[in-house]
Design a protein around this motif. Sequence first.
Motif, PDB file in Angstrom:
ATOM      1  N   UNK A  20      -6.682  -2.602   1.141  1.00 51.84           N
ATOM      2  CA  UNK A  20      -6.341  -3.872   0.517  1.00 51.84           C
ATOM      3  C   UNK A  20      -4.992  -3.803  -0.172  1.00 51.84           C
ATOM      4  N   UNK A  21      -4.486  -4.958  -0.538  1.00 52.30           N
ATOM      5  CA  UNK A  21      -3.163  -5.077  -1.150  1.00 52.30           C
ATOM      6  C   UNK A  21      -3.028  -4.188  -2.386  1.00 52.30           C
ATOM      7  N   UNK A  22      -1.932  -3.435  -2.437  1.00 54.09           N
ATOM      8  CA  UNK A  22      -1.624  -2.647  -3.620  1.00 54.09           C
ATOM      9  C   UNK A  22      -2.407  -1.369  -3.792  1.00 54.09           C
ATOM     10  N   UNK A  23      -3.193  -0.976  -2.799  1.00 51.48           N
ATOM     11  CA  UNK A  23      -3.939   0.279  -2.892  1.00 51.48           C
ATOM     12  C   UNK A  23      -2.978   1.464  -2.881  1.00 51.48           C
ATOM     13  N   UNK A  42     -10.745   0.331   1.506  1.00 52.26           N
ATOM     14  CA  UNK A  42     -10.138   0.607   0.207  1.00 52.26           C
ATOM     15  C   UNK A  42      -9.729  -0.724  -0.414  1.00 52.26           C
ATOM     16  N   UNK A  43     -10.307  -1.069  -1.547  1.00 53.29           N
ATOM     17  CA  UNK A  43     -10.100  -2.379  -2.150  1.00 53.29           C
ATOM     18  C   UNK A  43      -8.694  -2.582  -2.696  1.00 53.29           C
ATOM     19  N   UNK A  44      -8.344  -3.843  -2.884  1.00 53.84           N
ATOM     20  CA  UNK A  44      -7.026  -4.196  -3.431  1.00 53.84           C
ATOM     21  C   UNK A  44      -6.830  -3.539  -4.790  1.00 53.84           C
ATOM     22  N   UNK A  45      -5.682  -2.900  -4.968  1.00 56.62           N
ATOM     23  CA  UNK A  45      -5.351  -2.277  -6.243  1.00 56.62           C
ATOM     24  C   UNK A  45      -6.050  -0.965  -6.533  1.00 56.62           C
ATOM     25  N   UNK A  46      -6.846  -0.466  -5.597  1.00 57.40           N
ATOM     26  CA  UNK A  46      -7.578   0.783  -5.836  1.00 57.40           C
ATOM     27  C   UNK A  46      -6.623   1.963  -5.906  1.00 57.40           C
ATOM     28  N   UNK A  47      -6.953   2.927  -6.746  1.00 60.24           N
ATOM     29  CA  UNK A  47      -6.223   4.186  -6.842  1.00 60.24           C
ATOM     30  C   UNK A  47      -7.154   5.294  -6.372  1.00 60.24           C
ATOM     31  N   UNK A  99       0.855  -1.187   0.000  1.00 62.15           N
ATOM     32  CA  UNK A  99       0.000   0.000   0.000  1.00 62.15           C
ATOM     33  C   UNK A  99       0.894   1.241   0.000  1.00 62.15           C
ATOM     34  N   UNK A 100       0.519   2.256  -0.779  1.00 61.74           N
ATOM     35  CA  UNK A 100       1.318   3.466  -0.906  1.00 61.74           C
ATOM     36  C   UNK A 100       0.457   4.677  -0.563  1.00 61.74           C
ATOM     37  N   UNK A 101       0.705   5.263   0.609  1.00 60.11           N
ATOM     38  CA  UNK A 101       0.058   6.516   0.995  1.00 60.11           C
ATOM     39  C   UNK A 101       1.059   7.629   0.743  1.00 60.11           C
ATOM     40  N   UNK A 102       0.827   8.405  -0.291  1.00 55.88           N
ATOM     41  CA  UNK A 102       1.800   9.408  -0.707  1.00 55.88           C
ATOM     42  C   UNK A 102       1.719  10.653   0.178  1.00 55.88           C
ATOM     43  N   UNK A 103       2.617  11.593  -0.051  1.00 56.98           N
ATOM     44  CA  UNK A 103       2.795  12.726   0.843  1.00 56.98           C
ATOM     45  C   UNK A 103       1.525  13.480   1.171  1.00 56.98           C
ATOM     46  N   UNK A 104       1.346  13.785   2.460  1.00 57.74           N
ATOM     47  CA  UNK A 104       0.253  14.619   2.908  1.00 57.74           C
ATOM     48  C   UNK A 104      -1.096  13.947   3.008  1.00 57.74           C
ATOM     49  N   UNK A 105      -1.189  12.645   2.773  1.00 54.23           N
ATOM     50  CA  UNK A 105      -2.461  11.935   2.903  1.00 54.23           C
ATOM     51  C   UNK A 105      -2.929  11.993   4.355  1.00 54.23           C
TER      52      UNK A 105
END
Length: 210
Positions: A169-172, A186-191, A154-160
């Motif tokens: 979920x995986x890969x969100x 938040x489902x797997x792979x969601x953007x 999972x990747x929460x980018x800056x300032x989230x």
Amino acid sequence: MEQRCILVGAGAFGRELINWVYDAQTHGIFPTLNGFISDIPNVLDGFDYKLTWLGQISTYQPADRDLFLLGVGDPKDKETLVSSLKSRGAKFTTLIHPTAVVARTARLGEGVILCPFSIVSADATIGNFVTFNCFSGAGHDVEIGNYTTLSSRVDLTGGVKCGHSVFFGTGAKVLPHVSIGNSAKIGAGALIVRTVTEGSTMFAAPARKL
């Protein structure tokens, strides 16, 4: 008095934690696990884990020397178990795997679990009992509320800004400065490209409300 470290729950995620604890032990940064509590006494039967069942979660009475590691991934279950055990005097520990990276200016709450290759970047604020599974990361200035779980990658980018009890979920992935409401899923792979309201379930890329 020598402390006794006890795993809470020994299901699939709990078994992963047993391995990550062993890694931390070999680096001298975590104590030995002395056993586990679970309402399923035989949950480890058939697996190669030599860990003693110490009792049911629902009835276990913590001793002064007990220190608990929460081996549960579901946010609601985490909150329920922590509340129950704390009402009986339980104290919880944090697990940071040797390969995890935590910025000097990041802030971690109680009971946080950082699995292998997870990252908490500069000035991020991580609430109590937040779980980062393998290869997940919080960018600079990210805020994550209590009991939230990040599955792998999972990747929460800056300032989230993320509320409490959120499940990723995986890969969100969440784009910079987007806000996620409490108890969202938040489902797997969601953007995630825009604000997610409290209690919403999001899926696909870009994510849509279920």
